[in-house]
Design an enzyme around this catalytic site. Structure first.
Site, PDB file in Angstrom:
ATOM      1  N   SER A  41       0.863  -1.189   0.000  1.00  0.00           N
ATOM      2  CA  SER A  41       0.000   0.000   0.000  1.00  0.00           C
ATOM      3  C   SER A  41       0.898   1.237   0.000  1.00  0.00           C
ATOM      4  O   SER A  41       2.112   1.143   0.152  1.00  0.00           O
ATOM      5  CB  SER A  41      -0.896  -0.015   1.237  1.00  0.00           C
ATOM      6  N   GLY A  42       0.285   2.411  -0.154  1.00  0.00           N
ATOM      7  CA  GLY A  42       1.070   3.651  -0.187  1.00  0.00           C
ATOM      8  C   GLY A  42       1.306   4.154  -1.600  1.00  0.00           C
ATOM      9  O   GLY A  42       1.904   5.207  -1.806  1.00  0.00           O
TER      10      GLY A  42
ATOM     11  N   HIS B 251       9.344   3.817  -3.144  1.00  0.00           N
ATOM     12  CA  HIS B 251       9.283   3.577  -1.696  1.00  0.00           C
ATOM     13  C   HIS B 251      10.267   4.510  -1.009  1.00  0.00           C
ATOM     14  O   HIS B 251      10.601   4.324   0.147  1.00  0.00           O
ATOM     15  CB  HIS B 251       9.665   2.125  -1.362  1.00  0.00           C
TER      16      HIS B 251
ATOM     17  N   GLY C 249      -3.701  49.894   2.238  1.00  0.00           N
ATOM     18  CA  GLY C 249      -3.052  51.195   2.113  1.00  0.00           C
ATOM     19  C   GLY C 249      -2.868  51.697   0.701  1.00  0.00           C
ATOM     20  O   GLY C 249      -2.024  52.546   0.446  1.00  0.00           O
ATOM     21  N   ASP C 250      -3.694  51.181  -0.262  1.00  0.00           N
ATOM     22  CA  ASP C 250      -3.475  51.607  -1.647  1.00  0.00           C
ATOM     23  C   ASP C 250      -4.679  52.296  -2.265  1.00  0.00           C
ATOM     24  O   ASP C 250      -4.721  52.511  -3.473  1.00  0.00           O
ATOM     25  CB  ASP C 250      -3.085  50.396  -2.513  1.00  0.00           C
ATOM     26  N   CYS C 251      -5.684  52.647  -1.441  1.00  0.00           N
ATOM     27  CA  CYS C 251      -6.910  53.236  -1.986  1.00  0.00           C
ATOM     28  C   CYS C 251      -6.610  54.533  -2.748  1.00  0.00           C
ATOM     29  O   CYS C 251      -7.163  54.788  -3.816  1.00  0.00           O
ATOM     30  CB  CYS C 251      -7.906  53.485  -0.853  1.00  0.00           C
TER      31      CYS C 251
ATOM     32  N   GLY D 194     -21.118  42.757  -5.832  1.00  0.00           N
ATOM     33  CA  GLY D 194     -20.128  43.067  -4.792  1.00  0.00           C
ATOM     34  C   GLY D 194     -20.483  42.493  -3.436  1.00  0.00           C
ATOM     35  O   GLY D 194     -19.626  42.275  -2.588  1.00  0.00           O
TER      36      GLY D 194
ATOM     37  N   THR E 289     -18.691  50.638   3.328  1.00  0.00           N
ATOM     38  CA  THR E 289     -17.982  50.578   2.050  1.00  0.00           C
ATOM     39  C   THR E 289     -18.330  51.821   1.234  1.00  0.00           C
ATOM     40  O   THR E 289     -19.127  52.658   1.671  1.00  0.00           O
ATOM     41  CB  THR E 289     -18.424  49.346   1.209  1.00  0.00           C
TER      42      THR E 289
ATOM     43  N   GLY F 149     -13.077  54.313   0.713  1.00  0.00           N
ATOM     44  CA  GLY F 149     -13.886  54.232  -0.505  1.00  0.00           C
ATOM     45  C   GLY F 149     -15.071  55.176  -0.450  1.00  0.00           C
ATOM     46  O   GLY F 149     -15.403  55.853  -1.434  1.00  0.00           O
TER      47      GLY F 149
END
EC number: 2.7.1.28
Length: 570
Positions: free
Chosen positions: A56-57, A220, A401-403, A485, A493, A557
């Site tokens: 098995s395996g 194996h 932090g990129d709005c 959305g 928002t 936003g």
């Protein structure tokens, strides 16, 4: 000891088989043995039965290949251990008693498997059964194989398929044995791994440094032929194929330009499907460059080594008859159900769909309306560019932090678009064109949300004018943003400002309403709503993953939307 999701270490082989049988109505366990048989055993009366197995395996090997058109049954050992003579003999007796016209054992070339299957074969013959054994050794790793010979690895699955298709078609034991031996002679496999594997309850079988890969290792976790620095997928595949076909390697496969092969790209258990796809593409490209025709390619997990992050490549030289046998139908669950046909990297692409030509009405007319549109858009752009730092600062507490950057990117895109051509004065065309600019240039989810709003509003304005039409357009825009959305008013928002302004603009529908007063009220509502987001809990967007106690600022936003509306309605 690496973590494993098992119930008990000692019962893991039995539990894995029991799970497979539970989920597959075509399989049955043989009472008292770790043996899986076809559910329709009576169907083999008068046909050759095929038995295989091993430790098995290696799932889905071997039980995944039991079914009509492949194996009649398999015998499983414990993880990486040969099955017992008693269980192999019980499987032989079960198929013999079901009326099989001869039995073929397909065994991978490992000493333990050869001994246990061989001993069971001798005892079954003594009982009068017509049993034969084919030993598969397809490993191309060792340039000078020792006395033990070549290991049996993933190519064995192709032998199961060829033998199974022949047996299903009613071939005799002699014919199957002869054809299977011939197919095994024109087949080779080579493995490559980035990691070791570990038997449940044990430590890994070997260690590889962070920047190392091992070529030619077994299923194996046994040693390979060499360790090397990790190579990119295409170079790794080239190295593998070179080793497999190198005439100075005694266990090589002779490949000449013009040959046809079946290719198996096998996941050794722990490689991501993404990497497997990359390796498969590289293998097809590399073989094509050598002038080899890839009659069929099979990609997936066929014979694994537990969680080893590696891949093996198997090549079998084929003629039309072998391809037909590979294509023959089977109900075995682990055999891929793919459209039969050659593999190539040169498949013709579907041509890009043509865009419907834009209506040109009102698009180019320059008049007093165009100048007004330009003035308003210029004001909006200046406002957003001036606010960049403020919006970024507000966004740091709630997002990434990129709005501000996102909105200034939009402003610059609109300015560039206006420089390249006069904006259309007709409202529907104007909003639709702006949506295109923002979708292409703004980025972030804001770009898509503005795009949705403007596209839906433009659709609503088509062929309409007058103040009530604008109120309807705002409603349509907001409805589209909410539908895709997922935010609602009150979720902190950009929708909060827009929704407040839209509610105020409903007054435009009243006869005799003063549009300027209504617009001024709408801007005030939007600004108040933006400020109110300071005290709201975020219900959508990235900020919703942050505890509200940390959000002391208004939503960036919402602030941006209020500023845009203010600039438009100045």
């Amino acid at each position: 000891v690496p973590k494993k999701l098992v119930t008990t270490v000692s019962g893991c082989a039995d539990d894995a088989l029991a799970g497979l049988v539970a989920c597959n109505p075509g399989l049955r366990l043989l009472q008292g043995h770790r043996v899986v048989l076809r559910d329709d055993l009576p169907a083999i009366r008068g046909r050759v039965a095929l038995l295989s197995g091993g430790g098995s395996g290696h799932e889905p090997a071997h039980a995944g290949y039991v079914g009509k058109g492949m194996l009649t049954g398999v015998v499983a050992g414990a993880v990486f251990a040969s099955p017992s003579v008693g269980s192999v003999l019980a499987a032989i007796r079960a198929v013999a008693q079901a009326g099989a016209a001869g039995i073929l054992l397909i065994v991978k070339n490992y000493t333990g498997d050869r001994l246990n299957f061989g001993m069971a074969l001798e005892r079954a013959r003594a009982e009068g059964a017509d049993v034969r054994m084919v030993v598969v050794g397809d490993d191309c790793a060792f340039a000078t194989p020792g006395k033990a010979g070549r290991r049996g690895i993933c190519g064995t699955v192709l032998i199961h398929k060829v033998a199974g298709a022949l047996a299903e078609a009613g071939a005799s034991l002699d014919e199957i044995e002869k054809k299977v031996i011939a197919a095994a002679k024109v087949m080779g496999t080579l493995g490559l791994s980035l990691s070791p594997c570990s038997i449940p309850g044990s430590k890994p079988s070997f260690q590889l440094a962070e920047d190392e890969m091992e070529l030619g290792l077994g299923i194996h976790g046994e040693a390979g032929v060499r360790r090397m620095k990790v190579l990119p997928a295409d170079k790794a595949v080239e190295t593998m194929l070179k080793h497999m076909t190198d005439p100075s390697n005694a266990s090589h496969l002779s490949l000449t330009p013009g040959s046809s092969v079946v290719l198996v790209v096998n996941n050794l258990g722990g490689l991501s499907c993404l990497e497997l796809g990359i390796v498969a593409g590289a293998a097809v490209r590399c073989l094509e460059n050598r002038g080899i025709r890839i009659a069929r390619a099979l990609v997936g997990s066929f014979m694994t080594a537990l969680e080893m992050a590696g891949v093996s490549l198997t090549l079998m030289l084929v003629d039309e008859e072998l391809v037909r046998l590979i294509d023959a139908k089977t109900t075995a669950m682990a055999w891929p159900n793919v459209v039969a046909g050659p593999a190539t990297t040169r498949r013709e692409e579907v041509p890009t769909p043509t865009e419907a030509p834009r209506k040109l009405q009102d698009e180019t007319g320059i008049g007093p309306g165009t100048a007004r549109v330009q003035r308003v858009l210029q004001r909006v752009c200046s406002t957003l560019l001036d606010m960049q730092d403020k919006l970024n600062e507000l966004d740091r507490g709630a997002g990434d932090g990129d709005c501000g950057h996102t909105h200034s990117r939009a402003a610059q895109a609109i300015q560039a678009w206006m420089r390249s051509r006069p904006p259309p004065a007709a409202p529907a065309q104007l909003l639709s064109a702006l949506a295109d600019v923002l979708l292409e240039q703004m980025g972030g989810s804001s770009g898509v949300l503005y795009g949705l709003f403007l596209t839906a509003a433009a659709q609503s304005l088509r062929g309409r004018s007058g103040s009530p039409a604008w109120a309807d357009a705002m409603d349509a825009g907001i409805e589209a943003m909410q539908r895709y959305g997922g935010a609602a008013p009150g979720d902190r928002t950009m929708l909060d400002s827009l929704f407040a302004a839209t509610q105020a603009l409903h007054a435009l529908r009243s006869p005799g309403a003063d549009p300027l007063q209504v617009l001024a009220a709408a801007v005030q509502s939007a600004e108040a709503a933006a400020e109110a987001t300071r005290h709201m809990e975020a219900g959508a967007g990235r900020a919703s993953y942050i505890r509200s106690s940390r959000l002391e600022q208004p939503d960036p936003g919402a602030v941006a939307v209020a500023a845009v509306l203010g600039a438009v309605l100045q």
